[in-house]
Design an enzyme around this catalytic site. Structure first.
Site, PDB file in Angstrom:
ATOM      1  N   THR A 190       0.846  -1.198   0.000  1.00  0.00           N
ATOM      2  CA  THR A 190       0.000   0.000   0.000  1.00  0.00           C
ATOM      3  C   THR A 190       0.882   1.249   0.000  1.00  0.00           C
ATOM      4  O   THR A 190       1.983   1.230   0.541  1.00  0.00           O
ATOM      5  CB  THR A 190      -0.844  -0.028   1.297  1.00  0.00           C
ATOM      6  OG1 THR A 190      -1.734  -1.127   1.231  1.00  0.00           O
ATOM      7  CG2 THR A 190      -1.615   1.252   1.530  1.00  0.00           C
ATOM      8  N   GLY A 220     -10.801  -3.046   2.788  1.00  0.00           N
ATOM      9  CA  GLY A 220      -9.847  -2.997   3.907  1.00  0.00           C
ATOM     10  C   GLY A 220      -9.847  -1.658   4.613  1.00  0.00           C
ATOM     11  O   GLY A 220     -10.842  -0.923   4.614  1.00  0.00           O
ATOM     12  N   THR A 241      -0.328   1.490   6.730  1.00  0.00           N
ATOM     13  CA  THR A 241      -0.149   0.367   5.801  1.00  0.00           C
ATOM     14  C   THR A 241      -0.014  -0.910   6.632  1.00  0.00           C
ATOM     15  O   THR A 241       0.421  -0.850   7.781  1.00  0.00           O
ATOM     16  CB  THR A 241       1.104   0.576   4.924  1.00  0.00           C
ATOM     17  OG1 THR A 241       1.461  -0.664   4.317  1.00  0.00           O
ATOM     18  CG2 THR A 241       2.304   1.055   5.725  1.00  0.00           C
ATOM     19  N   HIS A 243      -1.742  -4.901   7.776  1.00  0.00           N
ATOM     20  CA  HIS A 243      -2.869  -5.835   7.793  1.00  0.00           C
ATOM     21  C   HIS A 243      -4.195  -5.084   7.986  1.00  0.00           C
ATOM     22  O   HIS A 243      -4.513  -4.603   9.084  1.00  0.00           O
ATOM     23  CB  HIS A 243      -2.664  -6.867   8.898  1.00  0.00           C
ATOM     24  CG  HIS A 243      -3.713  -7.918   8.899  1.00  0.00           C
ATOM     25  ND1 HIS A 243      -4.671  -8.028   9.885  1.00  0.00           N
ATOM     26  CD2 HIS A 243      -3.985  -8.888   7.993  1.00  0.00           C
ATOM     27  CE1 HIS A 243      -5.481  -9.035   9.596  1.00  0.00           C
ATOM     28  NE2 HIS A 243      -5.085  -9.574   8.461  1.00  0.00           N
ATOM     29  N   GLY A 244      -4.964  -4.990   6.890  1.00  0.00           N
ATOM     30  CA  GLY A 244      -6.142  -4.128   6.862  1.00  0.00           C
ATOM     31  C   GLY A 244      -7.181  -4.442   7.916  1.00  0.00           C
ATOM     32  O   GLY A 244      -7.728  -3.532   8.555  1.00  0.00           O
TER      33      GLY A 244
HETATM   34  N1  GLY Z   1      -3.637  -2.194   4.189  1.00  0.00           N
HETATM   35  C1  GLY Z   1      -4.202  -2.580   2.987  1.00  0.00           C
HETATM   36  C2  GLY Z   1      -5.219  -3.606   3.082  1.00  0.00           C
HETATM   37  O1  GLY Z   1      -5.155  -4.480   3.928  1.00  0.00           O
HETATM   38  O2  GLY Z   1      -6.154  -3.562   2.322  1.00  0.00           O
END
Ligand code: GLY
Length: 332
Positions: A190, A220, A241, A243-244
């Site tokens: 990201t 996300g 940025t 783990h969404g």
């Molecule tokens: N941080 C981006 C996502 O998990 O969508």
């Protein structure tokens, strides 16, 4: 009349004297980025930070600067945004982006964008031209077409690396360690940018292709204000940025802003919130932060996160923990 003119002239000079030094800080994603990806990341963040800074140097707004930096990374397949985005289980690109203006807390966000090159520019248009804040899927497409954006064939956004990453995920898939399939060459991430312009206005932009092998329709943290993006001229700006699903549960961007509002400095707030999220939810993330006075915060709990910023004629950049590289920056 002469007194009046003198007063305004003096005010103009004093205002110029106290103008903020413009700063732009960007990231190119957090994760288990492989060694072979490091050079591409460094090249990409340096190009993007210069693109954003040029706008600030010319007196442009923080909002235009963060958009320009993110557009540059959306064009670059070293990053998980725009061209080179990771794929969903159907093999499609479905992108998300958000942008926020700290002066009036206005926002624009889009999700499930499939056939435009620059979701961040559509999000910017939502901010300036829509009565709404967040548009998704078909609605985002209709809005973009109405505003004159041109479509591109969805396949043109798919890179060979993204295809390989999905294949690998389908064979050995494991969600959760990072936002993307990290055991392969698709170690991209990201992207985000935070800027403060000479008027002291702050803006933040974040854009992503999301998570490799995600379900069709998965949304996300990136387009969610307070999770992926937050800007407030009274406090500072943050782009996140990682783990969404964890970032959105923790409202990571706004957690950092809250700590700063309560007197914590940018670096400590960024470190405490990212560490707090990882301790609580057992997944990794990264964040970049600028305070209203231009202090920088950069922290990640993942193995690596590429970042760069320009301040006082220097480009600072890094990707490893405790790494700060620097080069002279001479604007052309
Ligand atoms: N941080 C981006 C996502 O998990 O969508």
């Amino acid at each position: 009349m002469t007194y009046f003119k003198t007063f305004w002239t003096l005010l103009f000079i004093v205002k110029g004297y106290f103008a903020m030094e413009p700063i732009i800080l960007i990231h190119g994603g957090a994760g288990d980025i492989s060694d072979s990806r490091v050079k591409g990341k460094f090249d990409g963040v340096k190009i993007a930070v210069v693109a954003g800074h040029k706008i600030l140097e010319q007196g442009g707004s923080a909002l235009d600067a963060v958009e320009a930096a993110v557009v540059s990374m959306e064009n670059d397949e070293n990053f998980n945004a725009g061209y080179g985005s990771v794929l969903n289980l159907r093999g499609e690109v479905a992108m998300e982006a958000s942008i926020m203006r700290g002066e009036d807390l206005n926002v624009g966000a889009v999700t499930l964008v499939k056939d435009f090159s620059h979701p961040i520019s559509i999000a910017h248009k939502v901010l300036t031209d829509s009565p709404h804040s967040f548009l998704g899927g078909e609605g985002a497409k209709l809005f973009a077409l109405e505003k004159g954006f041109t479509t591109v064939p969805p396949e043109s956004l798919i890179s060979e690396n993204a295809k390989k990453a999905l294949e690998e995920f389908l064979q050995h898939g494991e969600f959760g360690r990072t936002e993307i399939g990290m055991k392969n060459e698709a170690g991209v991430g990201t992207v985000g940018a935070v800027a403060i312009d000479k008027h002291g206005h702050i803006a933040v932009a974040t854009s992503t292709g999301g998570m490799n092998g995600k379900a069709v329709g998965r949304i996300g943290d990136t387009p969610l204000i307070g999770s992926g993006t937050y800007a407030d001229d009274n406090v500072g700006g943050v782009s996140t940025t990682g783990h969404g699903e964890s970032i959105l549960k923790y409202c990571l961007a706004h957690s950092i802003i809250k700590l700063m509002e309560n007197g914590t400095d940018a670096a400590t707030a960024t470190r405490e919130a990212v560490t707090g999220m990882t301790d609580r939810l057992k997944n990794t993330a990264g964040a970049i932060t600028l305070s209203k006075s231009g202090d920088v915060g950069i922290f990640f709990s993942s193995k690596r996160m590429s970042w760069a910023y320009i301040k006082s004629n220097k480009i600072y950049y890094g990707i490893e923990h405790n790494q700060i590289l620097e080069e002279d920056y001479i604007s052309k």
